[in-house]
Scaffold this active site. Structure first.
Site, PDB file in Angstrom:
ATOM      1  N   ASP A 142     -10.728   3.275   4.162  1.00  0.00           N
ATOM      2  CA  ASP A 142     -11.167   1.758   4.143  1.00  0.00           C
ATOM      3  C   ASP A 142     -12.570   1.769   4.070  1.00  0.00           C
ATOM      4  O   ASP A 142     -13.333   0.752   3.578  1.00  0.00           O
ATOM      5  CB  ASP A 142     -10.611   1.135   5.458  1.00  0.00           C
ATOM      6  CG  ASP A 142      -9.654   0.319   5.400  1.00  0.00           C
ATOM      7  OD1 ASP A 142      -9.273  -0.506   4.312  1.00  0.00           O
ATOM      8  OD2 ASP A 142      -8.906  -0.063   6.393  1.00  0.00           O
ATOM      9  N   LYS A 166       0.833  -1.244  -0.086  1.00  0.00           N
ATOM     10  CA  LYS A 166      -0.041   0.028   0.043  1.00  0.00           C
ATOM     11  C   LYS A 166       0.947   1.144  -0.071  1.00  0.00           C
ATOM     12  O   LYS A 166       0.687   2.192  -0.892  1.00  0.00           O
ATOM     13  CB  LYS A 166      -0.932   0.052   1.260  1.00  0.00           C
ATOM     14  CG  LYS A 166      -1.884  -0.917   1.292  1.00  0.00           C
ATOM     15  CD  LYS A 166      -2.802  -1.194   2.452  1.00  0.00           C
ATOM     16  CE  LYS A 166      -3.888  -2.287   2.127  1.00  0.00           C
ATOM     17  NZ  LYS A 166      -4.631  -2.807   3.295  1.00  0.00           N
ATOM     18  N   GLN A 198      -4.285  -1.553   9.662  1.00  0.00           N
ATOM     19  CA  GLN A 198      -4.504  -2.709   9.162  1.00  0.00           C
ATOM     20  C   GLN A 198      -4.897  -3.764  10.121  1.00  0.00           C
ATOM     21  O   GLN A 198      -4.713  -3.833  11.378  1.00  0.00           O
ATOM     22  CB  GLN A 198      -3.161  -3.233   8.669  1.00  0.00           C
ATOM     23  CG  GLN A 198      -3.075  -4.561   7.940  1.00  0.00           C
ATOM     24  CD  GLN A 198      -3.523  -4.636   6.579  1.00  0.00           C
ATOM     25  OE1 GLN A 198      -3.666  -3.482   5.991  1.00  0.00           O
ATOM     26  NE2 GLN A 198      -4.085  -5.655   6.140  1.00  0.00           N
TER      27      GLN A 198
END
Ligand code: GUN
Length: 298
Positions: A121, A54, A98
């Site tokens: 997200d 990412k 994460q």
């Protein structure tokens, strides 16, 4: 005739080229460089590789990214403190914590602490609510990638029978909601199957578009697929190890999806591979959301 392979790698590359132009324009016209902050707690190898990818992709597109790596025994309080700092940092447009987090940390508490305007997200209840009522701000990355693959592969969604296998908060539930919205690239009739569904094959055999996020290999076999269907395989199962092509002394994971690819490609019209299907799209959509977050400030 074997199915056409929908290459997530190629579609992701095209979208990343579009994003790179957008990032350059933001910088030139407004002096803004979109910034992503990633937070990794612990040393789970899969999470490390996802977060590294990412951050790297951010830099490739001319965006800023900063990785915050914390030890596995970090307290919930310290993690919440970091989230608060990132919420208040003007250089940070998007925050990604994460998952999974270590067991002693309440995942929901951390996700809910993220400023909804930086929640790239799309996991915060405010953004989930916006998605449900058709006013999405940050669509969750994997479902957004799936929708792009369906649309860009030329598969019609309007009035299509969509069957989703799996009801997770990250994939199954949001993609089913996104595809039933009264919008272009959606407008489908959606069925969601799960572990308590009586006869999954009875449903999957009706699907014009079959989305599989079941969580185990060969959850969908050829007999379960309607001839001519578009099949999107969201699964990532580590089924073994093999020597790396680049460095034969290093072992890399052998990945398999949730669909029996070899058999199903003989029945379906279009199918995504694993790897190289949904995976590359997830990161791309994260960056798309980060650019969108930066644009909220204009
Ligand atoms: N772990 C697995 N998938 C995801 C994702 O999409 N976002 C975050 N934050 N963690 C994940």
């Amino acid at each position: 005739m074997p199915a056409e392979i929908i290459s997530g790698k190629d579609v992701a590359k095209a979208i990343r080229a579009e994003l790179k132009e957008e990032v350059a324009e933001l910088k030139e016209k407004h002096g803004i460089v979109p910034g992503l902050a990633t937070v990794l707690v612990g040393e789970d190898p899969a999470s490390i590789s996802y977060v590294t990818a990412k951050n790297k992709t951010c830099k490739d597109l001319g965006m800023n990214s900063k990785q915050h790596t914390l030890p596995a025994d970090t307290s919930e309080e310290d993690l919440l403190k970091l989230v608060d700092e990132l919420n208040n940092d003007d250089a940070v447009n998007g925050i990604l914590v994460q998952l999974p987090l270590p067991k002693h940390i309440d995942e929901a508490k951390v996700l809910y602490a993220i400023d909804p305007d930086k929640d790239v997200d799309g996991f915060h209840p405010v953004n989930v609510g916006r998605l449900v009522i058709g006013e999405e701000r940050f669509p969750p990355c994997t479902p957004a990638g799936i929708q792009e693959l369906i649309v860009r592969s030329g598969t019609p969604t309007e009035g299509a029978e969509v069957v989703v296998v799996g009801r997770s908060n990250i994939v199954g539930k949001p993609i089913s909601i996104m595809l039933l919205q009264k919008k272009a690239g959606a407008n489908a009739t959606v069925t969601v199957c799960h572990t308590r569904t009586k006869n999954i094959a009875e449903h999957t055999k009706r699907a014009d578009i079959l989305i599989v996020a079941a969580g185990f290999p060969k959850a969908v076999t050829a007999e379960m697929v309607k001839p001519g269907a578009t099949v999107i395989d969201v699964g990532v199962n580590r089924v073994g190890e093999k020597p790396s092509k680049k460095d034969p002394n290093k072992m890399v994971a052998i990945l398999e999806g949730d669909v029996d690819f070899e058999a199903v490609k003989e029945v379906a019209a279009k199918i995504t591979p694993v790897p190289g299907g949904v995976g590359p799209m997830t990161i791309t959509m994260l960056l798309k959301n980060t650019v969108k977050a930066a644009k909220l400030k204009l």
